[in-house]
Design a protein around this motif. Structure first.
Motif, short mmCIF file in Angstrom:
data_model
loop_
_atom_site.label_atom_id
_atom_site.label_comp_id
_atom_site.label_asym_id
_atom_site.label_seq_id
_atom_site.Cartn_x
_atom_site.Cartn_y
_atom_site.Cartn_z
N ILE A 335 0.87 -1.19 0.00
CA ILE A 335 0.00 0.00 0.00
C ILE A 335 0.90 1.23 0.00
O ILE A 335 1.59 1.50 0.98
CB ILE A 335 -0.91 0.01 1.24
N ILE A 337 2.60 4.88 0.27
CA ILE A 337 2.42 6.08 1.08
C ILE A 337 2.37 7.26 0.13
O ILE A 337 3.38 7.67 -0.43
CB ILE A 337 3.56 6.23 2.11
N ASP A 338 1.17 7.76 -0.07
CA ASP A 338 0.94 8.84 -1.02
C ASP A 338 0.41 10.06 -0.25
O ASP A 338 -0.75 10.11 0.14
CB ASP A 338 -0.08 8.39 -2.09
N GLY A 390 -2.77 3.78 4.16
CA GLY A 390 -2.72 4.51 2.90
C GLY A 390 -3.65 5.70 2.87
O GLY A 390 -3.61 6.50 1.93
N ASP A 521 -1.10 7.56 9.58
CA ASP A 521 -1.02 6.44 8.63
C ASP A 521 0.07 5.47 9.03
O ASP A 521 -0.14 4.24 9.09
CB ASP A 521 -0.78 7.01 7.23
N ARG A 525 -0.09 1.47 10.29
CA ARG A 525 0.68 0.40 9.64
C ARG A 525 1.53 -0.35 10.67
O ARG A 525 1.60 -1.59 10.66
CB ARG A 525 1.58 0.99 8.55
#
Length: 950
Positions: A335, A337-338, A390, A521, A525
């Motif tokens: 996933i 990281i954006d 994400g 986020d 995780r």
């Protein structure tokens, strides 16, 4: 046609670590992993319907023992420890479970499961079949094609070409080249040092493939990168051989034999009943329209008949918690990281969507952004949330406009009112059905307490890491880099450093939101990874019964603070200053000249230059050494100047560290000092204190005790000091099973006098205080693994005499020597030691060849179970204390913890009620987990100030 290939080992370890331990009631056989495996496998058979339903299916397992890769690279997977003991007997049962569900169970000697998966997948692809590989293992991503996909059932996410591109920065055809460069620490694939996946992807994209890159490595401009590629070219080629899956294994079971068979009640129910899995038995029987009561359990697997195989076929060592985490990490890392996907919540509607998502999910990762590190004085600037990896959001609350104006230009626009946001979040943050997840949750709890929100229940990723890996590198950035291979945005990148550093409220919201939402986020995780690691490392009891419940206790203690009398501190500062000045004048007279007593250089010149005292040593810069040990030696030899300087230093330190500094820590809003406790900073489990540090106020010196007189009770109240009596010696007596010490403690004897009597054959009555002091020094010295040299210095005797004392001590109490030897051996073998409550203190460098360092680690390993057990006991007492006091209606507030001591504030007319309750809780703190063979005595007293109560 559709072939479904399940990575069986991933399923086993996922099931083992995701669920609490489970044993078969009839005989105690561990079956937790088998239970989870069956549920996951059965769900998988129901997930595919219609045209998606697989025509062929198999679960592929790793075979025990070496593989062909070990033939050319013996170090392959050499670092993996053996599988957990309670998992080993479950390996063969998962094969039985697979067959019971009518699915082919495949493993083959000499090959890994991934090679078999690759072979079957390529064979099926050649026949035009569609292939689904149930796994998220990055090693299998090299197989992805138009016909071959991967399915991560944990996240219900498909992995095709685009997902591989996101993971590796290239297509599946280049995955092998990238892994050859990046290596894999879990499987001990060496790769090229200093090159990670991102750099490898850039290099392969530029040069096309590994061979071309290595041939043209000399063209690379970056010096270190060029040198590494040239030096480790052969290592990269070996790594390629290791990571390349063998797609032409001469499989013993042909592809056609993997044809899917329907689940038969006569096969699956006997197995499930033999395992005593009641719930899934009923569910499967109902789906198959079978009467489970009429079907007998498999007598070959029932408790009376079975002898579960635990050796060769058990895969011992092939898959480990580390192996599972590598797969789990790949799942999480899949996933991306954006930062552009993070949301800034600016409207009530957007906020409500997040509140609804929290209710639906049942948990939320949360982090607060504030104007400082002191949560008792900082202002709340924003809140960040995450419910899915994400995704994340930032709710700005009190950012100021005009970021270049240090005073701010008023509140920045488009921010929801603080009260409105807190009102919306309060129900979910206080709901018992919603788990709140944080990193260093104590800070956020303390911050939100000031705004009327009591968060519960909570999980803390910092403490999860602390209970499994010790006190090192538990910060979010370090954990992110370790587990996610991701370096988070640094606060200093946004706010700057030093005196010009901005507070968070002065940051521009758009850039601040990326930093803040990323925190939530990443925390989420880490939680997904570390919650399984806690179970895997058998640290769940420590985490659940000590570390997690201690968080709100400490948060409330920090919020209460303690009253400090400014006037007393001011008077002491004046007194210390006058006495220091007088000592300085005496030092000048002894030196025959004026000099800066605080200057090591000038002092060294006087002592070893002008006075020509023997034994002087110089530093690398040429200056004389004048540290405390040097001055102690000189003072012991009768040098008055050295003693005066030591006295001056002691007073100056007390003045600067305490009497001058403490008033600066008084909170203007509460008029009290609020220290901050670090829960995960010390390997043995001790708490540390900062801003201000209240753990190190000297208690043995008269001047140190004077400082404690400034810590006072509020008007109409008393302070109670409750202190464990010689707790570490008591723990030693229990752990080492020393009958003489245990009896002495049980009889209430003076332990130091008893030791002196035992060692020196002198009567206790009328004992010379010096003899008792020597015994006391040995008693406590032994706990810390003191050497003859150290004891000689402490008692002012010869080393040979000290050596005889220690020898005689071990002769009188032989169990102590046995304990010390046992702990040293255990630490050398395991790399850690444990407390009575299962806390591990790690010593990874204990097998160093440096004898001095080795001896230091051995002494620490001897002490850690003792000091750590004592620390665990007082933590347990703190956790139990508040509920006991509340149930008894005694209005006592716990304010401070200092080593083996707890400080309370209580109305003066209730002190006599509080003391016996406090003593009882502390005395029984180890129960019911550990029944000590010695009593825990607690000294408690009430007074107006801390010193008089101690």
């Amino acid at each position: 046609m559709h072939l479904l290939l399940v990575d069986g080992s991933t399923y086993i370890f996922r099931a083992y670590h995701a669920l609490p331990p489970l044993a078969r009631k009839s005989d105690g056989l561990p079956v937790g992993a088998v239970s989870g495996f069956c549920n996951m496998l059965y769900k998988l058979t129901l997930d595919f319907e219609g045209e998606e339903n697989p025509t062929h299916m198999a679960v592929i397992f790793d075979h025990s023992g070496k593989t062909f890769r070990n033939d050319f690279y013996p170090e392959y997977k050499a670092h993996r420890p053996p599988a957990p003991e309670d998992l080993v007997p479950q390996f063969p049962l998962t094969r039985d479970a697979t067959r019971a569900f009518g699915i082919a169970s495949i493993e083959q000697e000499g090959f890994e499961a991934d090679d078999l998966i690759a072979t079957y997948a390529r064979q099926a692809e050649a026949k035009g079949m569609r292939v689904t590989i149930v796994s998220s293992d990055k090693d299998l991503m090299q197989l992805v094609s138009d016909k071959i996909s991967m399915l991560d059932t944990m996240k219900n996410k498909w992995i095709s070409y685009d997902e591989v591109q996101e993971k590796f920065g290239c297509g599946p055809d280049k995955v092998i080249d990238i892994q050859s460069l990046a290596g894999d620490s879990v499987d001990n694939v060496p790769g090229v040092p200093g090159i990670g996946i991102k750099t490898a992807a850039q290099l392969i994209a530029e040069y096309g493939d590994l061979d071309t890159l290595l041939e043209r490595a000399g063209e690379i401009k970056q010096n270190k990168r060029r040198e590494k590629l040239i030096e480790f070219a052969d290592q990269a080629r070996i790594s390629r051989d290791l990571v390349t899956l063998k797609a032409d294994v001469p499989v013993e079971v042909p592809l056609d034999d993997l044809a899917r068979q329907p689940i038969s009640a006569s096969d699956v129910i006997p197995f499930l009943k033999a395992m005593e899995f009641t719930t899934i038995t009923k569910r499967v029987a109902s789906a198959l329209e079978a009467d489970a009561d009429e079907i007998e359990a498999d007598e070959n697997l029932t408790a009376d008949e079975s002898e579960v195989e635990t050796t060769a076929s058990a895969e011992s060592g092939e898959h480990t918690p580390e192996g599972l985490f590598a797969k789990r990490l790949a799942e999480v890392q899949a996933i991306p990281i954006d930062h552009d996907k993070y949301e800034i919540v600016r409207t009530p509607e957007a906020l409500q969507k997040w509140v609804d998502a929290i209710w639906d999910k049942g948990y939320v990762a949360i982090d607060t952004e504030t104007t400082g590190l002191d949560n008792q004085q900082a202002d709340l600037v924003g809140i960040c949330l995450a419910t899915e990896m994400g995704e994340g959001c930032y709710i700005p609350l009190q950012h100021k406009s005009g970021e270049d104006d240090l005073l701010g230009g008023g509140k920045a626009p488009d921010q929801l009112p603080l009260a409105e946001v807190l009102d919306a979040l309060k129900p979910v943050l206080e709901a018992r059905s919603i788990l709140k997840i944080g990193q260093n949750m104590k800070y956020d709890m303390g911050m939100l307490m000031r705004y009327g929100i009591e968060m519960s229940p909570i999980d803390d990723t910092m403490l999860m890491s602390y209970t499994t890996d010790g006190a090192r590198n538990n910060g979010m950035d370090a954990l992110s880099e370790k587990w996610l291979n991701h370096t988070p945005i640094k606060f200093t990148d946004l706010a700057g450093t030093g005196k010009k550093q901005k507070t968070f409220d002065l940051l521009e919201i758009e850039s601040a939101s990326k930093y803040a939402a990323e925190d939530a986020d990443i925390t989420l995780r880490l939680w997904h990874i570390l919650k399984q690691r806690v179970v895997a490392e058998k640290a769940n009891t420590l985490y659940e019964t000590i570390e997690r419940p201690l968080v709100p206790v400490l948060a409330r203690m920090e919020a209460r603070g303690i009253h400090v009398n400014r006037q007393i501190l001011s008077q002491l500062s004046g007194e210390f200053a006058q006495r220091a000045a007088a000592i300085e004048a005496e030092a000048h007279e002894l030196a025959g000249e004026k000099f800066n007593v605080g200057s090591p250089k000038q002092l060294g010149g006087i002592l070893f230059g002008k006075m020509e005292l023997p034994g002087g040593k110089k530093t690398k810069t040429g200056a004389w050494q004048t540290g405390a040990s040097v001055l102690d030696d000189l003072a012991a030899e009768g040098n008055e100047l050295a003693q005066k300087v030591l006295d001056w230093r002691g007073l100056s330190k007390l003045k600067s560290t305490y009497t001058d500094a403490l008033p600066e820590f008084i909170n203007p809003n509460t008029g009290r000092v609020h220290t901050s406790y670090a829960q995960a900073a010390v390997a043995t489990g001790r708490l540390s204190s900062s801003d201000p540090n209240l753990q190190n106020i000297p208690v043995r010196s008269e001047d140190g005790r004077k400082i404690r007189t400034a810590f006072v009770a509020e008007k109409g109240k008393k302070l109670i000091s409750a202190d464990y009596s010689q707790i570490e010696l008591r723990v030693l007596a229990h752990i080492a099973d020393i009958d003489a010490l245990k009896k002495a403690f049980s009889d209430g004897l003076d332990i130091h006098a008893m030791t002196a009597s035992e060692m020196f054959n002198v009567p206790i009555e009328g004992m010379d205080p010096m003899v008792r002091r020597q015994a006391k020094a040995i008693n406590f010295g032994i706990i810390y693994g003191i050497s003859a040299f150290g004891l000689a210095n402490q008692l002012g005797i010869s080393r040979s005499e000290a050596s005889e004392y220690i020898k005689k001590y071990f002769e009188r109490f032989p169990g102590i020597q046995d304990y010390m030897n046992e702990m040293k051996k255990f630490a050398h073998d395991k790399g850690y030691v444990e407390t009575l409550f299962g806390r591990k203190a790690f010593f990874p460098e204990i097998n160093t060849k440096n004898q001095g360092h080795r001896a230091f680690y051995e002494r620490a390993a001897i002490n850690a179970p003792i000091q750590g057990s004592a620390a665990d006991i007082i933590r347990r007492a703190m956790i139990k204390m508040e509920s006991v006091l509340q149930e008894s209606s005694v209005p006592a507030d716990m304010l401070l913890q200092v080593h083996d001591e707890l400080i309370f504030e209580v109305p003066e007319d209730r002190a006599d009620d509080a003391i016996p309750l406090i003593q009882r809780v502390m005395s029984d703190a180890s129960l019911p987990a550990v029944h000590l063979s010695v009593p825990l005595d607690v000294d408690a007293r009430a007074a107006d100030n801390w010193n008089d109560a101690h």
